[in-house]
Motif scaffolding. Sequence first.
Motif, PDB file in Angstrom:
ATOM      1  N   VAL A  48     -52.505  13.703  28.030  1.00 16.25           N
ATOM      2  CA  VAL A  48     -53.028  14.134  26.738  1.00 16.25           C
ATOM      3  C   VAL A  48     -51.911  14.205  25.703  1.00 16.25           C
ATOM      4  O   VAL A  48     -50.726  14.266  26.040  1.00 16.25           O
ATOM      5  N   ILE A  49     -52.326  14.187  24.457  1.00 18.49           N
ATOM      6  CA  ILE A  49     -51.441  14.512  23.344  1.00 18.49           C
ATOM      7  C   ILE A  49     -51.929  15.842  22.782  1.00 18.49           C
ATOM      8  O   ILE A  49     -53.111  16.003  22.463  1.00 18.49           O
ATOM      9  N   ASN A  50     -51.007  16.792  22.689  1.00 17.96           N
ATOM     10  CA  ASN A  50     -51.351  18.137  22.235  1.00 17.96           C
ATOM     11  C   ASN A  50     -50.276  18.627  21.262  1.00 17.96           C
ATOM     12  O   ASN A  50     -49.081  18.488  21.541  1.00 17.96           O
ATOM     13  N   PRO A  51     -50.662  19.185  20.121  1.00 21.60           N
ATOM     14  CA  PRO A  51     -49.664  19.609  19.124  1.00 21.60           C
ATOM     15  C   PRO A  51     -48.637  20.593  19.645  1.00 21.60           C
ATOM     16  O   PRO A  51     -47.469  20.538  19.269  1.00 21.60           O
ATOM     17  N   TYR A  52     -49.056  21.517  20.521  1.00 23.97           N
ATOM     18  CA  TYR A  52     -48.109  22.521  21.021  1.00 23.97           C
ATOM     19  C   TYR A  52     -46.957  21.855  21.768  1.00 23.97           C
ATOM     20  O   TYR A  52     -45.784  22.150  21.522  1.00 23.97           O
ATOM     21  N   TYR A  53     -47.293  20.938  22.678  1.00 22.58           N
ATOM     22  CA  TYR A  53     -46.247  20.307  23.485  1.00 22.58           C
ATOM     23  C   TYR A  53     -45.523  19.197  22.726  1.00 22.58           C
ATOM     24  O   TYR A  53     -44.368  18.890  23.025  1.00 22.58           O
ATOM     25  N   SER A  54     -46.189  18.607  21.747  1.00 20.55           N
ATOM     26  CA  SER A  54     -45.572  17.514  20.998  1.00 20.55           C
ATOM     27  C   SER A  54     -44.658  17.997  19.883  1.00 20.55           C
ATOM     28  O   SER A  54     -43.691  17.324  19.530  1.00 20.55           O
ATOM     29  N   LEU A  55     -44.962  19.189  19.312  1.00 18.46           N
ATOM     30  CA  LEU A  55     -44.217  19.639  18.141  1.00 18.46           C
ATOM     31  C   LEU A  55     -43.495  20.968  18.331  1.00 18.46           C
ATOM     32  O   LEU A  55     -42.403  21.153  17.805  1.00 18.46           O
ATOM     33  N   ILE A  56     -44.107  21.902  19.052  1.00 15.03           N
ATOM     34  CA  ILE A  56     -43.458  23.201  19.251  1.00 15.03           C
ATOM     35  C   ILE A  56     -42.457  23.117  20.404  1.00 15.03           C
ATOM     36  O   ILE A  56     -41.309  23.541  20.288  1.00 15.03           O
ATOM     37  N   GLN A  57     -42.909  22.561  21.534  1.00 16.66           N
ATOM     38  CA  GLN A  57     -42.031  22.446  22.695  1.00 16.66           C
ATOM     39  C   GLN A  57     -41.034  21.301  22.538  1.00 16.66           C
ATOM     40  O   GLN A  57     -39.946  21.338  23.098  1.00 16.66           O
ATOM     41  N   SER A  58     -41.413  20.262  21.823  1.00 19.17           N
ATOM     42  CA  SER A  58     -40.524  19.120  21.599  1.00 19.17           C
ATOM     43  C   SER A  58     -40.686  18.689  20.143  1.00 19.17           C
ATOM     44  O   SER A  58     -41.424  19.296  19.387  1.00 19.17           O
ATOM     45  N   SER A  59     -39.986  17.649  19.762  1.00 22.22           N
ATOM     46  CA  SER A  59     -40.026  17.220  18.350  1.00 22.22           C
ATOM     47  C   SER A  59     -40.165  15.705  18.245  1.00 22.22           C
ATOM     48  O   SER A  59     -39.282  15.013  17.742  1.00 22.22           O
ATOM     49  N   HIS A  60     -41.290  15.180  18.718  1.00 26.67           N
ATOM     50  CA  HIS A  60     -41.511  13.734  18.647  1.00 26.67           C
ATOM     51  C   HIS A  60     -41.802  13.316  17.205  1.00 26.67           C
ATOM     52  O   HIS A  60     -42.592  13.962  16.515  1.00 26.67           O
ATOM     53  N   PRO A  61     -41.208  12.235  16.738  1.00 30.82           N
ATOM     54  CA  PRO A  61     -41.493  11.756  15.371  1.00 30.82           C
ATOM     55  C   PRO A  61     -42.898  11.169  15.272  1.00 30.82           C
ATOM     56  O   PRO A  61     -43.490  10.761  16.285  1.00 30.82           O
ATOM     57  N   GLY A  62     -43.405  11.116  14.066  1.00 37.26           N
ATOM     58  CA  GLY A  62     -44.763  10.621  13.857  1.00 37.26           C
ATOM     59  C   GLY A  62     -44.968   9.181  14.239  1.00 37.26           C
ATOM     60  O   GLY A  62     -46.076   8.782  14.612  1.00 37.26           O
ATOM     61  N   ASN A  63     -43.896   8.359  14.175  1.00 35.07           N
ATOM     62  CA  ASN A  63     -44.055   6.936  14.508  1.00 35.07           C
ATOM     63  C   ASN A  63     -43.815   6.634  15.981  1.00 35.07           C
ATOM     64  O   ASN A  63     -43.859   5.478  16.401  1.00 35.07           O
ATOM     65  N   ALA A  64     -43.589   7.670  16.794  1.00 40.68           N
ATOM     66  CA  ALA A  64     -43.397   7.458  18.238  1.00 40.68           C
ATOM     67  C   ALA A  64     -44.706   7.030  18.881  1.00 40.68           C
ATOM     68  O   ALA A  64     -45.791   7.463  18.466  1.00 40.68           O
ATOM     69  N   LYS A  65     -44.625   6.172  19.885  1.00 37.73           N
ATOM     70  CA  LYS A  65     -45.819   5.739  20.606  1.00 37.73           C
ATOM     71  C   LYS A  65     -46.313   6.860  21.520  1.00 37.73           C
ATOM     72  O   LYS A  65     -45.518   7.595  22.118  1.00 37.73           O
ATOM     73  N   VAL A  66     -47.631   6.962  21.628  1.00 36.28           N
ATOM     74  CA  VAL A  66     -48.261   7.984  22.455  1.00 36.28           C
ATOM     75  C   VAL A  66     -47.745   7.938  23.889  1.00 36.28           C
ATOM     76  O   VAL A  66     -47.508   8.982  24.518  1.00 36.28           O
ATOM     77  N   GLU A  67     -47.530   6.743  24.425  1.00 36.68           N
ATOM     78  CA  GLU A  67     -47.126   6.602  25.828  1.00 36.68           C
ATOM     79  C   GLU A  67     -45.790   7.275  26.114  1.00 36.68           C
ATOM     80  O   GLU A  67     -45.486   7.595  27.267  1.00 36.68           O
ATOM     81  N   ARG A  68     -44.988   7.518  25.061  1.00 40.91           N
ATOM     82  CA  ARG A  68     -43.694   8.157  25.245  1.00 40.91           C
ATOM     83  C   ARG A  68     -43.750   9.665  25.017  1.00 40.91           C
ATOM     84  O   ARG A  68     -42.751  10.359  25.170  1.00 40.91           O
ATOM     85  N   CYS A  69     -44.924  10.158  24.656  1.00 41.07           N
ATOM     86  CA  CYS A  69     -45.064  11.579  24.301  1.00 41.07           C
ATOM     87  C   CYS A  69     -46.126  12.283  25.138  1.00 41.07           C
ATOM     88  O   CYS A  69     -46.578  13.376  24.779  1.00 41.07           O
ATOM     89  N   LEU A  70     -46.541  11.669  26.218  1.00 47.26           N
ATOM     90  CA  LEU A  70     -47.637  12.210  27.025  1.00 47.26           C
ATOM     91  C   LEU A  70     -47.301  13.566  27.626  1.00 47.26           C
ATOM     92  O   LEU A  70     -46.175  13.818  28.044  1.00 47.26           O
ATOM     93  N   TYR A  71     -48.306  14.423  27.649  1.00 43.85           N
ATOM     94  CA  TYR A  71     -48.214  15.665  28.413  1.00 43.85           C
ATOM     95  C   TYR A  71     -49.236  15.569  29.537  1.00 43.85           C
ATOM     96  O   TYR A  71     -50.372  15.146  29.329  1.00 43.85           O
ATOM     97  N   HIS A  72     -48.824  15.943  30.743  1.00 42.87           N
ATOM     98  CA  HIS A  72     -49.719  15.884  31.900  1.00 42.87           C
ATOM     99  C   HIS A  72     -50.277  17.282  32.165  1.00 42.87           C
ATOM    100  O   HIS A  72     -49.589  18.137  32.723  1.00 42.87           O
TER     101      HIS A  72
END
Length: 364
Positions: A48-72
């Motif tokens: 999944v992609i989830n704001p908490y894990y994508s932005l609070i726990q980590s800092s993935h840029p907006g242009n990053a591909k989803v496959e590199r930002c997955l949370y299990h």
Amino acid sequence: MHDLSDLISNDNIIKIRPTETMAGALSKLSTTHDAAFVFSQDDVFLGVINPYYSLIQSSHPGNAKVERCLYHPPKLLITDSVERASQLFMNSRIHYLPVFKDDNQFLGMLSANKLLAAPINSSVFKIKIGEIIKRKNKPLITVYENDQISTAINLFKKHKISKLVVIGKDLKMKGIFSYYDLIHYLITPKERLHQKDGEVNKISFYHQPVKHFSKTAVLTMKPSDSMVDALDLVMERKIGSIVIVNEENYPLHIITKRDFLTLVLKPKLPKPTQITSKNLSQKNKQVVKPFLNELPFFLTKLPGIIKAKVFVKEEKNGGVLRMVLSLIPQKGKAQVVSHEGKNSKEMIKDIVKKIVRHKKGNQT
């Protein structure tokens, strides 16, 4: 025990592909606890992609591909109980979880709202909000309306929360500030925010006051109100939290879906605790009393302990405080932890540390 077979759904699942961007995925979500389900071209669930894990726990840029930002996320089985589902919702901070068969076949999604609205859970919410506030072991985290965005972001990350109650100089509530409201600014490339398009400039963004981004229309309730009525409002208004205020509009705490999910779990009865206090000043009472109220519930985490005795005394000359806590097991001698000093907050911290050490010692 009730399983999840009647609660899972295949409707309204937000599905995305691993080649999409983070900005595109997050634009489809509405809150910090939402999740976009990522499937391969062969419709295999990937994560999944989830704001908490994508932005609070980590800092993935907006242009990053989803496959590199997955949370299990944790996986639910169709045979799991609603109690286990509640625990996983709380542990993961995600309110949409995948459900599988034993053979790892994806069956659908369970939402926290669907679980909380289930008739089997209705009776557990018949409790006053004030009782829930007493059980909370963390204080309300607030931010001043004129504090900078950078201050709020630091509070979000430090306390691992997604909402802050906004207060004025008079300490009265002015609004609520959600981490999700910042997502657009956090994932937009710097060069786009520098453009003269009416957006806040990235350079000055972190120095903007919180009041420019907070919501002033906030749903509030009183401690005397029922959690049943609170849940009805959460479902009806499709919101995630309610601020609890007193008669003068001073914020006391915030009720979130986590509090409702906690009630779905089989409650552990508080351990009988005999409390004796002597000569406590008004100032120290305000610090010590909440701890003593919470202690019987905190002791439920200690295996083998059936009851406890607490003695806390403040010397009239010099204000020296002494607390003695006797942990009484089903068999054997009572174990005693104590602390003496002039700082009531430090005393409580030390007592808690000693209780935790006791718990760890019994588990080894």
